[in-house]
Design a protein around this motif. Structure first.
Motif, PDB file in Angstrom:
ATOM      1  N   MET A   1     -39.839  -6.166 -21.374  1.00 58.53           N
ATOM      2  CA  MET A   1     -39.796  -7.241 -22.383  1.00 58.53           C
ATOM      3  C   MET A   1     -38.547  -7.093 -23.250  1.00 58.53           C
ATOM      4  O   MET A   1     -38.045  -5.997 -23.449  1.00 58.53           O
ATOM      5  N   TYR A   2     -38.083  -8.193 -23.762  1.00 58.03           N
ATOM      6  CA  TYR A   2     -36.841  -8.162 -24.522  1.00 58.03           C
ATOM      7  C   TYR A   2     -37.038  -7.822 -25.992  1.00 58.03           C
ATOM      8  O   TYR A   2     -36.112  -7.846 -26.774  1.00 58.03           O
ATOM      9  N   THR A   3     -38.274  -7.517 -26.351  1.00 61.05           N
ATOM     10  CA  THR A   3     -38.557  -7.343 -27.769  1.00 61.05           C
ATOM     11  C   THR A   3     -38.072  -6.014 -28.315  1.00 61.05           C
ATOM     12  O   THR A   3     -38.052  -5.813 -29.514  1.00 61.05           O
TER      13      THR A   3
ATOM     14  N   LEU B   1     -35.744  -5.543 -31.475  1.00 62.41           N
ATOM     15  CA  LEU B   1     -36.236  -5.635 -32.846  1.00 62.41           C
ATOM     16  C   LEU B   1     -36.848  -4.322 -33.312  1.00 62.41           C
ATOM     17  O   LEU B   1     -36.648  -3.900 -34.433  1.00 62.41           O
TER      18      LEU B   1
ATOM     19  N   LYS C   1     -37.311  -0.731 -23.023  1.00 68.36           N
ATOM     20  CA  LYS C   1     -38.067   0.228 -23.834  1.00 68.36           C
ATOM     21  C   LYS C   1     -38.067   1.628 -23.245  1.00 68.36           C
ATOM     22  O   LYS C   1     -38.595   2.556 -23.855  1.00 68.36           O
ATOM     23  N   ASP C   2     -37.498   1.781 -22.062  1.00 62.94           N
ATOM     24  CA  ASP C   2     -37.506   3.101 -21.411  1.00 62.94           C
ATOM     25  C   ASP C   2     -36.613   4.082 -22.161  1.00 62.94           C
ATOM     26  O   ASP C   2     -35.634   3.697 -22.792  1.00 62.94           O
TER      27      ASP C   2
ATOM     28  N   TYR D   1     -26.518 -15.396 -22.652  1.00 65.14           N
ATOM     29  CA  TYR D   1     -27.358 -14.504 -21.821  1.00 65.14           C
ATOM     30  C   TYR D   1     -26.991 -13.050 -22.112  1.00 65.14           C
ATOM     31  O   TYR D   1     -27.848 -12.169 -22.182  1.00 65.14           O
TER      32      TYR D   1
ATOM     33  N   GLY E   1     -28.001 -11.685 -25.454  1.00 67.12           N
ATOM     34  CA  GLY E   1     -29.435 -11.405 -25.353  1.00 67.12           C
ATOM     35  C   GLY E   1     -29.691 -10.068 -24.669  1.00 67.12           C
ATOM     36  O   GLY E   1     -30.521  -9.277 -25.118  1.00 67.12           O
TER      37      GLY E   1
ATOM     38  N   GLU F   1     -28.763  -7.215 -26.951  1.00 66.29           N
ATOM     39  CA  GLU F   1     -29.706  -7.030 -28.056  1.00 66.29           C
ATOM     40  C   GLU F   1     -30.910  -6.190 -27.653  1.00 66.29           C
ATOM     41  O   GLU F   1     -31.527  -5.534 -28.506  1.00 66.29           O
TER      42      GLU F   1
ATOM     43  N   SER G   1     -27.771  -5.783 -33.124  1.00 69.42           N
ATOM     44  CA  SER G   1     -28.113  -7.150 -33.520  1.00 69.42           C
ATOM     45  C   SER G   1     -26.979  -8.108 -33.179  1.00 69.42           C
ATOM     46  O   SER G   1     -25.816  -7.713 -33.072  1.00 69.42           O
ATOM     47  N   ARG G   2     -27.344  -9.373 -33.023  1.00 68.60           N
ATOM     48  CA  ARG G   2     -26.350 -10.403 -32.729  1.00 68.60           C
ATOM     49  C   ARG G   2     -25.297 -10.469 -33.835  1.00 68.60           C
ATOM     50  O   ARG G   2     -24.096 -10.526 -33.566  1.00 68.60           O
TER      51      ARG G   2
ATOM     52  N   GLN H   1     -24.313  -8.191 -35.800  1.00 64.16           N
ATOM     53  CA  GLN H   1     -23.419  -7.034 -35.753  1.00 64.16           C
ATOM     54  C   GLN H   1     -22.350  -7.231 -34.683  1.00 64.16           C
ATOM     55  O   GLN H   1     -21.165  -6.951 -34.899  1.00 64.16           O
TER      56      GLN H   1
ATOM     57  N   ARG I   1     -28.022 -14.546 -12.888  1.00 61.34           N
ATOM     58  CA  ARG I   1     -27.950 -15.916 -13.390  1.00 61.34           C
ATOM     59  C   ARG I   1     -26.485 -16.368 -13.501  1.00 61.34           C
ATOM     60  O   ARG I   1     -26.122 -17.479 -13.095  1.00 61.34           O
TER      61      ARG I   1
END
Lengths: 329, 95
Positions: free
Chosen positions: A1-3, A6, A41-42, A99, A102, A105, A110-111, A113, A171
């Motif tokens: 997951m991309y979370t 944060l 997250k690894d 992309y 993202g 991040e 952070s974007r 930064q 992509r």
């Protein structure tokens, strides 16, 4: 997951980089060697994270700055068809930048930064975008050579060990081939046109050929990050290998167009099956990296202006969102 | 205030009817509607989807990969949940 991004923001650097035991590092390398993908997250070594943040953010910045040389011709494209195509291409570049931001991040940067680092000059972007687009043929040459070189670089990145980066590259690669073909198509039309048009195509090739070869970076012997990136499977091929592939693919295309590569040392080596080419002017490469290319200052000034001019839009969007949230509550 | 970063959203695309939504990437937006519009412009410029979901990243509850061995352990020793666990004698068909 991309979370993941944060979760990590605001944590002190030391805590995030906490102890890296030899066992952890060995286990990580084992996963890499087994072609396992690393996800956001690894656990990963701090140096792996830093390398990726540097590379992915540079890549994103290149896409964003790369909109400028081509954007320069949006209002001057020779036909409505060419204008629509160029507009779509420049929009793709913005998309690619997004992309990649993202993906970066997910590593905890952070974007804001990353944007700040670009505008302060701390972060780099590809040297190629510091050259001016003087004629319409430059737009053809950028698509053909610059996007062609980018594809050579990017296809192996689809197998990069870091999952979010690899997925973004899949992509992007799907979309790049349109970019290269529309560029070659512009060149084809010019080369089949009047003598003047063909001369314009040749002039653009003369100016863009060497900077395109520089896009692959310094020689392997000079490249300070290469060995580690190869071991981590962030990179799959060395700079010189990719450069050679690009030359081998591109020289026959120039011959088809009836254009001459601006390199007197260029010749086909039957024994190896490769084209041998002359030495790159590395002084020029280092000058452009150091900020002294033809357009470095202009590119950053324009990017800074766009950021500043857009401030009121971002503020208005926040105000609008806050108002509607309050109304709903 | 002007430096307040827009919220992070995750984007999911259904490429065509009959398939489930799949994670495509992320983006920043000031509110939900803007996230949806941006997702369309960023992730479906070539008709990649017939339906989009956007969800704020901080609303997603995720398992922790550092704990994944323990978290998924309960399924490890229940091989009888797989059909290959059972012996089918020769001659028995349609089973």
């Amino acid at each position: 997951m991309y979370t993941q991004g944060l979760d990590q923001q605001g944590k002190p650097e030391g805590k995030r980089d906490a102890p890296e035991s030899a066992a952890d590092l060995e286990a990580f390398q084992k996963r890499i060697d087994a072609e396992e993908k690393i996800e956001a997250k690894d656990w990963m070594p701090a140096a792996y994270r830093r390398t990726l943040v540097r590379q992915i953010s540079q890549h994103a910045h290149s896409e964003i700055i790369g909109m400028q040389p081509e954007g320069n011709w949006l209002t001057r494209a020779p036909t409505l068809k060419r204008k629509a195509i160029l507009l779509a291409k420049v929009q793709d570049e913005a998309g690619h930048g997004l992309y990649l931001y993202g993906a970066a991040e997910t590593l905890g940067v952070s974007r804001d930064q990353m944007v700040a680092d670009l505008l302060s000059g701390k972060a780099k972007y590809s040297t190629i975008f510091n050259y001016p687009t003087l004629t319409w043929a430059d737009i053809g040459t950028i698509g053909w050579l610059v996007d062609g070189a980018a594809i050579m670089n990017q296809i192996p990145l689809c197998r990069c060990s870091y999952g979010p980066y690899a997925r973004a590259m899949v992509r992007i690669c799907k979309e790049e081939s349109f970019h290269q073909r529309q560029g070659f198509d512009i060149m084809l039309v010019l080369c089949r046109g009047s003598g003047e048009q063909k001369a314009m195509a040749q002039d653009a090739l003369d100016r863009w050929w060497w900077p395109s070869l520089m896009m692959f970076g310094p020689h392997d012997s000079e490249s300070k990050h290469s060995a580690k990136s190869m071991a981590w499977k962030i990179k799959r091929f060395s700079n010189d290998e990719l450069r050679q592939k690009f030359v081998d693919a591109t020289v026959p295309q120039a011959e088809f167009l009836g254009l001459k590569m601006p390199d007197d040392d260029l010749r086909y080596d039957k024994k190896s099956g490769h084209y041998r080419f002359g030495e790159i002017d590395w002084q020029e490469f280092h000058d452009v990296i150091a900020g002294n290319g033809p357009c470095n200052r202009q590119r950053l000034e324009q990017r800074t202006r766009a950021q500043d001019d857009g401030a009121w839009v971002r503020e208005a969007a926040c105000a609008h969102a806050a108002k509607h949230a309050a109304k709903a509550a | 205030m002007q430096n307040k970063e827009w919220a992070l959203y995750e984007v999911f695309i259904r490429t065509r009817a009959g398939l489930s939504h799949r994670h495509a990437g992320s983006l920043h937006a000031a509110d939900d509607q803007m996230a949806l519009d941006y997702a369309r412009d960023t992730y479906t410029r070539r008709s990649e989807g017939v339906s989009l979901w956007v969800v704020r990243s901080d609303q997603i509850v995720a398992s922790d990969p550092a704990e994944s061995a323990a978290f998924f352990e309960p399924a490890e020793d229940k091989i009888y949940r797989h059909p290959t666990f059972y012996e089918i004698p020769d001659g028995v068909e349609n089973l």
